[in-house]
Design an enzyme around this catalytic site. Structure first.
Site, mmCIF file in Angstrom:
data_model
loop_
_atom_site.group_PDB
_atom_site.id
_atom_site.type_symbol
_atom_site.label_atom_id
_atom_site.label_comp_id
_atom_site.label_asym_id
_atom_site.label_seq_id
_atom_site.Cartn_x
_atom_site.Cartn_y
_atom_site.Cartn_z
ATOM 1 N N CYS B 123 40.446 14.071 -44.693
ATOM 2 C CA CYS B 123 40.086 13.084 -45.703
ATOM 3 C C CYS B 123 40.753 13.556 -46.993
ATOM 4 O O CYS B 123 40.823 14.756 -47.244
ATOM 5 C CB CYS B 123 38.567 13.083 -45.860
ATOM 6 N N ALA B 230 39.771 2.142 -52.464
ATOM 7 C CA ALA B 230 41.040 2.057 -53.187
ATOM 8 C C ALA B 230 40.686 1.518 -54.563
ATOM 9 O O ALA B 230 39.924 0.555 -54.665
ATOM 10 C CB ALA B 230 42.004 1.123 -52.471
ATOM 11 N N GLY B 403 38.401 12.310 -56.953
ATOM 12 C CA GLY B 403 37.923 10.934 -56.979
ATOM 13 C C GLY B 403 36.473 10.901 -57.422
ATOM 14 O O GLY B 403 35.655 11.655 -56.914
ATOM 15 N N HIS B 429 36.032 18.660 -55.019
ATOM 16 C CA HIS B 429 36.736 17.505 -54.434
ATOM 17 C C HIS B 429 36.235 16.175 -54.968
ATOM 18 O O HIS B 429 36.887 15.155 -54.805
ATOM 19 C CB HIS B 429 36.650 17.533 -52.916
#
Lengths: 223, 506
Positions: B123, B230, B403, B429
């Site tokens: 991932c 996204a 993210g 992460h």
């Protein structure tokens, strides 16, 4: 060797001239002085005319010095090369009008003319604006004068690509650090060149293999 | 598991600096090395509360608290250095998510564990830049979001729009991004800016079960569900102008696209298959662990090698997947702006993997050692001049893409030398969950989440709105806390902050 220059000067047998042969070498030098360079008066050429004599070498050395040749210390073929170039220059100066209009025949182009859309490709290198621009950048980067602005631009590009831009104070640590940094930067630059070549190779292969397709009928949005 | 009072447990924990705690040996049985975790004041409270709750009588079942999991990993055979918990650490299967651990390849007892990689193998996050400004995108934001939603299939059970047969799949598993390149779905420069150059060379598709391949085939080029998304983002703040410039991020308001996805059902099946094999191997080789979920096998055993080869194939699957979505994103933008993706400067800035195990060289106690580094919910963050990072980032350090959660911001960090020595070149992460999925569903209404995003000016397209509360910002730790802790602790450096303007989600 020297076929082109000898032909241009109208030497009787440019094809067969052998630079290594002492006798032929001497006779070409004499021919050059007699026919083309004519630096000495006829009676002063006795030393060079004595091709078989032991004193020829001395006379040749003096002759070169009198012509202020930069190649006096060089190999015989380098010395002759300069003499030939000098003769060509004199020949040209005698008949400027005749040679000025000489045209080189363009080889036929196989590829079609590509009109570039990159504005850099359409620059007019002879325009005053370009020259003034190069002048300004040269002043900033400390590049010396040269009649051809393109030449100066190349020099600027080289400086910008390779030299570190910041002046760092000279402390003891810096004396070791600075050269190390320079080496690292040079290495990174080499690596970039290599990676660019790799990318170009990949793109070249893609031109053969790539055929990306999509089919919206296959798609399904989940829940 | 040892049962102790909370006060007793605290004796094994020591705060060594404002951002770092040490877990002493004895906190869990058989610890080979110490544990360590990075937190600031806010995250510290979350971490310790979790431990306190688990100490209450009657609290059994479910996941162990993160601190305990870090300590259990420290008890695995062959571990070197320390078992490291990153600021976004939270309970996971066996290993905590946000845990990294390195095992000595030269020690025959060293193990590899699928729990240390995670079920969503490789991932990761990919960031594309554009030369557009926020004001170019705002007027057509809704259309653009819809166009992305139409191009990239999302959600559970979605199917991709890139035609592929079984043979293509075999080749893609072996070649990773090289397959995407060959077929023309990726640009040469994409490969250059991808971790591992988008291909693990030891991948062996023959070690992957047919079931995994069958699950994976139709899913290639789909985003998936869960925390995957996204996002169209804009540069909100630049902290390090030089490093940002090297990434092509020049100004505030510049538009980027972030893709967060993994290996879908394929990776999940590979991990599940491996766990079954490893239980057998553990019995045979007498490997003992503190937790059944820490199933593992010796690196040099058949099971260990088979897992590494199939994991590599799953990693390649994930890269092909992200490359395919990059291709689809470029198409969507090209259609909306009627310009070629080239002219929109839609280059990949970087592509990180945050669920993977890799063989790397590190210096341990002054000696160079070859290690198998497990990073689960942890991103590689290599320092400047490291030979494995792209030439463009040699001077800045590796870009690290963090993210955020839906509707919050994301960050770009860079790797540091301190991180290389302290955490084997690893950092956080993402935000990291604070509430479990079930708890989120109970406590939060999905309509509130959607209304709130709308009020923030974020366009959103979701396949399953009723699961959106699982991913609401309230369910996660604050990503800014996480990133600031990594920055303050020195294990990575803040470069750019990004803010979303449109989200596509499963």
């Amino acid at each position: 060797m020297f076929k082109l220059k000898l032909t241009a000067l109208g030497h009787p047998n440019p094809e067969s001239f052998n630079c290594e042969d002492e006798k032929e070498y001497r006779s070409v030098v004499l021919w050059l002085e007699d026919q083309k360079i004519r630096h000495y008066k006829i009676e002063e050429r006795e030393g060079l005319r004595n091709i078989d004599g032991d004193n020829w070498k001395e006379a040749y050395d003096i002759y070169q010095r009198d012509l202020v040749s930069p190649a006096t210390e060089g190999q015989p073929n380098e010395q002759l090369n300069w003499l030939l170039s000098y003769a060509v220059r004199l020949e040209y100066a005698d008949n400027v009008d005749k040679y000025k209009n000489a045209k080189i025949e363009q080889p036929k182009q196989a590829a079609p003319n590509v009109v570039s859309t990159n504005p850099l490709d359409n620059l007019d290198f002879s325009s005053p604006a370009f020259k003034a621009g190069v002048e300004r950048v040269s002043a900033l980067t400390g590049v010396g004068p040269h009649p051809d602005p393109k030449y100066r631009l190349a020099a600027i590009a080289k400086i910008l690509k390779t030299s570190p831009h910041i002046d760092v104070a000279k402390t003891e640590a810096n004396i070791i650090q600075q050269p190390a940094d320079v080496l690292k930067l040079l290495f990174v630059q080499d690596l970039r060149d290599l990676q660019t070549k790799i990318n170009e190779a990949l793109v070249a292969v893609q031109a053969v293999t790539a055929d990306p397709r999509t089919d919206t009928k296959l798609g399904r949005v989940g829940r | 598991m040892v049962v102790r009072q909370y006060n007793e447990e605290l004796k094994y924990l020591e705060k060594i600096n404002p951002y770092c705690w040490r877990i002493k040996k004895g906190f869990q049985p058989n610890m080979n090395v110490e544990g360590v975790f990075y937190v600031n004041n806010t995250l510290e409270k979350l971490m310790l509360d979790e431990l306190r709750n688990s100490c209450r009588p009657g609290m059994t079942g479910g996941f162990l608290p993160g601190v305990k999991q870090i300590a259990n990993v420290a008890a695995l055979p062959g571990i070197v250095g320390r078992s490291v918990g990153l600021p976004d650490v939270h309970s996971g299967y066996g290993f905590a998510i946000g845990n990294m651990a390195a095992f000595d390849m030269s020690d025959p007892k060293s193990i590899v564990s699928p729990g240390g990689v995670g079920f969503d193998i490789n991932c990761g996050v990919r960031l594309l830049r554009t030369n557009l400004h926020e004001k170019d995108v705002q007027p057509i934001k809704e259309q653009l979001a819809q166009s992305l939603f139409d191009h990239i299939p999302v959600g559970v059970g979605s199917k991709g729009i890139i035609p592929m047969n079984a043979r293509d799949m075999e080749e893609a598993l072996e070649m990773g991004m090289d397959w995407s390149l060959r077929e023309g779905y990726a640009w040469a420069e994409d490969k250059e800016h991808c971790e591992e150059y988008g291909r693990m060379l030891n991948a062996d598709p023959s070690k992957v079960s047919l079931r995994a391949k069958k699950r994976g085939l139709p899913q290639l080029g789909t985003l998936g569900a869960g925390n995957h998304y996204a996002e169209i983002q804009v540069v909100d703040e630049i902290y390090d102008k030089y490093a940002a410039g090297k990434m092509g991020l020049e100004r505030v308001g510049q538009v980027c696209v972030m893709i967060h996805s993994g290996s879908r059902g394929f990776g999940h099946q590979v991990a599940t298959d491996a766990l079954v094999q490893m239980e057998k191997a553990m019995k045979r080789d007498n490997i003992e662990t503190n937790d059944r979920q820490l199933a593992c096998a010796r690196i040099n055993s058949v099971e260990g090698q088979d897992y590494l080869k199939s994991m590599a194939a799953a990693a390649n699957f994930a890269w092909v997947n992200r490359s395919s979505m990059t291709f689809l994103t470029r198409q969507a933008f090209a259609k909306q702006f009627k310009m070629a993706p080239d002219d929109l400067d839609m280059h990949v800035i970087y592509d990180v993997s945050h669920n993977v195990a890799k063989i790397e060289e590190h210096v341990v106690d002054g000696k160079v050692k070859t290690l198998l580094v497990h990073r689960k919910g942890s991103t590689r963050a290599f320092p400047p001049h490291h030979p494995l990072i792209p030439v463009d980032y040699q001077l800045t350090g590796q870009p690290v893409l963090i993210g955020g959660t839906m509707g919050t911001c994301s960050y770009v960090l860079t790797g540091t030398h301190q991180g290389m020595t302290e955490t084997f070149g690893s950092t956080c992460h993402g935000a990291g969950r604070a509430l479990s999925r079930a708890k989120s569903r109970r406590n939060i209404d999905y309509k509130d989440v959607l209304v709130k995003l709308e009020s923030m000016g974020i366009s959103i397209r979701v396949a399953s709105p009723k699961l959106v509360m699982e991913e609401s910002p309230e369910s996660y730790k604050n990503v800014t806390d996480v990133v600031n802790t990594c920055h303050a602790a020195g294990i990575s450096k803040k470069t750019v902050k990004l803010r979303p303007i449109a989200v596509i989600k499963g």
